[in-house]
Design a protein around this motif. Structure first.
Motif, PDB file in Angstrom:
ATOM      1  N   ALA A  57      -8.927   2.098   3.478  1.00 36.84           N
ATOM      2  CA  ALA A  57      -8.656   2.795   4.738  1.00 36.84           C
ATOM      3  C   ALA A  57      -7.870   1.835   5.617  1.00 36.84           C
ATOM      4  CB  ALA A  57      -9.955   3.206   5.410  1.00 36.84           C
ATOM      5  N   LEU A  58      -6.713   2.276   6.088  1.00 40.41           N
ATOM      6  CA  LEU A  58      -5.879   1.455   6.965  1.00 40.41           C
ATOM      7  C   LEU A  58      -6.034   1.956   8.391  1.00 40.41           C
ATOM      8  CD1 LEU A  58      -2.495   1.379   4.975  1.00 40.41           C
ATOM      9  CD2 LEU A  58      -4.320  -0.332   4.944  1.00 40.41           C
ATOM     10  N   LYS A  59      -6.495   1.081   9.270  1.00 45.74           N
ATOM     11  CA  LYS A  59      -6.614   1.446  10.682  1.00 45.74           C
ATOM     12  C   LYS A  59      -5.439   0.798  11.412  1.00 45.74           C
ATOM     13  CE  LYS A  59      -9.908   1.549  14.491  1.00 45.74           C
ATOM     14  NZ  LYS A  59     -11.268   1.212  14.909  1.00 45.74           N
ATOM     15  N   LYS A  60      -4.517   1.623  11.900  1.00 42.45           N
ATOM     16  CA  LYS A  60      -3.290   1.119  12.524  1.00 42.45           C
ATOM     17  C   LYS A  60      -3.447   1.058  14.034  1.00 42.45           C
ATOM     18  CE  LYS A  60       0.542   3.659  13.053  1.00 42.45           C
ATOM     19  NZ  LYS A  60       1.804   4.362  12.753  1.00 42.45           N
ATOM     20  N   THR A  61      -3.145  -0.101  14.605  1.00 45.82           N
ATOM     21  CA  THR A  61      -3.153  -0.259  16.057  1.00 45.82           C
ATOM     22  C   THR A  61      -1.783  -0.761  16.474  1.00 45.82           C
ATOM     23  OG1 THR A  61      -5.482  -0.881  15.985  1.00 45.82           O
ATOM     24  CG2 THR A  61      -4.300  -1.392  18.001  1.00 45.82           C
ATOM     25  N   ARG A  62      -1.168  -0.070  17.409  1.00 43.95           N
ATOM     26  CA  ARG A  62       0.140  -0.529  17.906  1.00 43.95           C
ATOM     27  C   ARG A  62      -0.092  -1.552  19.005  1.00 43.95           C
ATOM     28  NH1 ARG A  62       5.149   3.160  20.246  1.00 43.95           N
ATOM     29  NH2 ARG A  62       6.401   1.413  20.951  1.00 43.95           N
ATOM     30  N   LEU A  63       0.627  -2.675  18.917  1.00 44.90           N
ATOM     31  CA  LEU A  63       0.545  -3.711  19.944  1.00 44.90           C
ATOM     32  C   LEU A  63       1.735  -3.529  20.881  1.00 44.90           C
ATOM     33  CD1 LEU A  63      -0.305  -6.769  17.662  1.00 44.90           C
ATOM     34  CD2 LEU A  63      -1.865  -5.202  18.777  1.00 44.90           C
ATOM     35  N   GLU A  64       1.476  -3.226  22.131  1.00 44.32           N
ATOM     36  CA  GLU A  64       2.573  -3.001  23.080  1.00 44.32           C
ATOM     37  C   GLU A  64       3.350  -4.301  23.288  1.00 44.32           C
ATOM     38  OE1 GLU A  64       3.367  -0.110  23.958  1.00 44.32           O
ATOM     39  OE2 GLU A  64       1.578   0.934  23.261  1.00 44.32           O
ATOM     40  N   MET A  65       4.668  -4.157  23.471  1.00 44.48           N
ATOM     41  CA  MET A  65       5.541  -5.328  23.543  1.00 44.48           C
ATOM     42  C   MET A  65       5.248  -6.212  24.756  1.00 44.48           C
ATOM     43  SD  MET A  65       7.235  -5.385  20.866  1.00 44.48           S
ATOM     44  CE  MET A  65       8.458  -6.650  21.203  1.00 44.48           C
ATOM     45  N   ASP A  66       4.736  -5.623  25.834  1.00 46.79           N
ATOM     46  CA  ASP A  66       4.512  -6.430  27.031  1.00 46.79           C
ATOM     47  C   ASP A  66       3.168  -7.164  26.985  1.00 46.79           C
ATOM     48  OD1 ASP A  66       3.025  -4.134  27.188  1.00 46.79           O
ATOM     49  OD2 ASP A  66       3.297  -3.846  29.351  1.00 46.79           O
ATOM     50  N   GLU A  67       2.414  -6.940  25.912  1.00 43.77           N
ATOM     51  CA  GLU A  67       1.136  -7.627  25.805  1.00 43.77           C
ATOM     52  C   GLU A  67       1.332  -9.017  25.230  1.00 43.77           C
ATOM     53  OE1 GLU A  67      -1.263  -5.148  23.418  1.00 43.77           O
ATOM     54  OE2 GLU A  67      -1.838  -3.811  25.040  1.00 43.77           O
ATOM     55  N   GLU A  68       0.563  -9.938  25.715  1.00 42.86           N
ATOM     56  CA  GLU A  68       0.601 -11.282  25.155  1.00 42.86           C
ATOM     57  C   GLU A  68      -0.422 -11.356  24.040  1.00 42.86           C
ATOM     58  OE1 GLU A  68       0.141 -14.164  28.196  1.00 42.86           O
ATOM     59  OE2 GLU A  68       1.857 -13.436  29.351  1.00 42.86           O
ATOM     60  N   TYR A 102       0.815  -1.216   0.000  1.00 41.36           N
ATOM     61  CA  TYR A 102       0.000   0.000   0.000  1.00 41.36           C
ATOM     62  C   TYR A 102       0.851   1.268   0.000  1.00 41.36           C
ATOM     63  CZ  TYR A 102      -3.358  -3.479   1.598  1.00 41.36           C
ATOM     64  OH  TYR A 102      -4.139  -4.606   1.702  1.00 41.36           O
ATOM     65  N   ASP A 103       0.357   2.277  -0.694  1.00 40.07           N
ATOM     66  CA  ASP A 103       0.892   3.639  -0.588  1.00 40.07           C
ATOM     67  C   ASP A 103      -0.019   4.412   0.344  1.00 40.07           C
ATOM     68  OD1 ASP A 103       3.167   3.796  -2.186  1.00 40.07           O
ATOM     69  OD2 ASP A 103       1.953   3.895  -4.025  1.00 40.07           O
ATOM     70  N   LYS A 104       0.533   4.884   1.471  1.00 35.45           N
ATOM     71  CA  LYS A 104      -0.264   5.741   2.365  1.00 35.45           C
ATOM     72  C   LYS A 104      -0.376   7.115   1.729  1.00 35.45           C
ATOM     73  CE  LYS A 104       0.811   3.693   6.847  1.00 35.45           C
ATOM     74  NZ  LYS A 104       1.610   3.855   8.065  1.00 35.45           N
ATOM     75  N   LEU A 105      -1.587   7.609   1.571  1.00 38.26           N
ATOM     76  CA  LEU A 105      -1.812   8.896   0.906  1.00 38.26           C
ATOM     77  C   LEU A 105      -1.972  10.028   1.916  1.00 38.26           C
ATOM     78  CD1 LEU A 105      -4.292   7.660  -1.865  1.00 38.26           C
ATOM     79  CD2 LEU A 105      -1.803   7.906  -2.009  1.00 38.26           C
ATOM     80  N   TYR A 165      -5.583   5.797   7.984  1.00 31.41           N
ATOM     81  CA  TYR A 165      -4.961   6.396   6.804  1.00 31.41           C
ATOM     82  C   TYR A 165      -5.752   6.044   5.550  1.00 31.41           C
ATOM     83  CZ  TYR A 165      -0.857   6.856   9.835  1.00 31.41           C
ATOM     84  OH  TYR A 165       0.000   7.173  10.870  1.00 31.41           O
ATOM     85  N   LYS A 166      -5.800   6.979   4.636  1.00 29.41           N
ATOM     86  CA  LYS A 166      -6.251   6.677   3.281  1.00 29.41           C
ATOM     87  C   LYS A 166      -5.039   6.128   2.542  1.00 29.41           C
ATOM     88  CE  LYS A 166      -8.044   8.997  -0.881  1.00 29.41           C
ATOM     89  NZ  LYS A 166      -8.433  10.313  -1.446  1.00 29.41           N
ATOM     90  N   ALA A 167      -5.220   5.003   1.844  1.00 28.70           N
ATOM     91  CA  ALA A 167      -4.096   4.386   1.152  1.00 28.70           C
ATOM     92  C   ALA A 167      -4.580   3.771  -0.149  1.00 28.70           C
ATOM     93  CB  ALA A 167      -3.450   3.321   2.039  1.00 28.70           C
TER      94      ALA A 167
END
Length: 305
Positions: free
Chosen positions: A31-42, A4-7, A19-21
């Protein structure tokens, strides 16, 4: 995510950025919905897992935004999850705002046929959720996406959605953006059902007609007082059990205002439907399925939906 190209960034929700991509291979906008997964989460956060499973279940309806795929990415020691949705060019809030001014002119009204069509599609989307045992719990104009060219409205952002069962379980009352929050939730009820979504639908209906929110409180108390001033202060006769709700107090006594005077552009059938959506007693509030059969929609060509 090299596909994908993020626009551009188009939004930021409770759980991540959107993001629109463009798909580099097909040219399809997504539409890209980004969620960060914290490193301490299982693994993946429960809220994200819930949203994915609900969306996969509900995506069969054209009135719910379609989840195309899920991408898991690890980059520079960070774990990211991308939900890839179909892209729609605007939301209902922006669409309503576009009618407030056009080339410097304030437009007289949002076209009634568009209101009728959008409300019917909203009821279709909400009924689809409810018939699959899902409460949305955060219906508001910003969470309804619009395809302007095709005149299609879709329910989106199920981050607060959850499956409900009979008998009803206890749920959090910290749901739904304040202006669209049902009075039973504002009064601290933790046992609620599809009525919370239908109250929100009523508020959205009125906002399309008025081109501004019906109840715009800046705190839970102010929100309740706005509602009571307009619909009259509820009592045990109107709403059995209201005085035993957790946050009930002795409120000022207001009589109901005329809905027809407050929304002069709405025809009598529309006033009747709105009054059934904004019914105090949740057990008497109209359902999405019942709403679609209301006379307000009699002159709508339902075969197109």
């Amino acid at each position: 995510m090299e596909k994908y190209d993020k626009l551009e960034k188009v939004g930021e929700g409770t759980y991540g950025k959107v993001y629109k991509a463009q798909d580099k291979t097909t040219g399809q906008l997504v539409a890209l919905k980004k969620t960060r997964l914290e490193m301490d989460e299982e693994g993946i956060p429960p809220t994200t897992l819930r949203e994915i499973s609900l969306l996969q279940m509900l995506s069969q309806s054209i009135y719910v935004v379609r989840l195309l795929r899920v991408e898991h990415v690890e980059k520079n020691g960070k774990r990211l999850l991308y939900l890839v949705f179909e892209y729609l060019d605007t939301d209902l809030k922006k669409y309503i705002d576009s009618y407030k001014r056009a080339e410097g002119q304030i437009l007289s009204r949002f076209p009634s046929r568009v209101i009728q069509s959008f409300l019917y599609q909203l009821c279709k989307g909400v009924d689809h959720c409810h018939s699959h045992g899902v409460l949305h719990r955060d219906l508001k104009p910003q969470n309804l996406l619009v395809d302007k060219e095709k005149g299609i409205l879709k329910v989106a952002d199920l981050g607060l959605g959850r499956a409900f069962t009979i008998p009803l379980k206890s749920y959090t009352h910290e749901i739904v953006t304040l202006w669209y929050r049902a009075p039973e939730v504002l009064l601290g009820s933790t046992h609620y059902s599809i009525g919370v979504d239908m109250w929100s639908v009523g508020c959205i209906f009125a906002e399309m007609v008025r081109r501004q929110p019906l109840f715009a409180g800046d705190s839970e108390l102010q929100q309740l007082l706005h509602i009571f001033r307009f619909l009259g202060t509820p009592d045990e006769e109107k709403w059995p059990g209201v005085s035993s709700l957790r946050d009930w107090h002795d409120y000022p006594q207001w009589k109901p205002q005329s809905m027809a005077n407050a929304l002069p552009l709405l025809e009598p059938e529309g006033i009747d439907l709105l009054s059934k959506m904004l019914e105090y007693n949740p057990s008497n509030r109209i359902s999405a399925k019942e709403a679609m059969e209301h006379p307000y929609f009699d002159n709508l060509d339902k075969s197109q939906f």
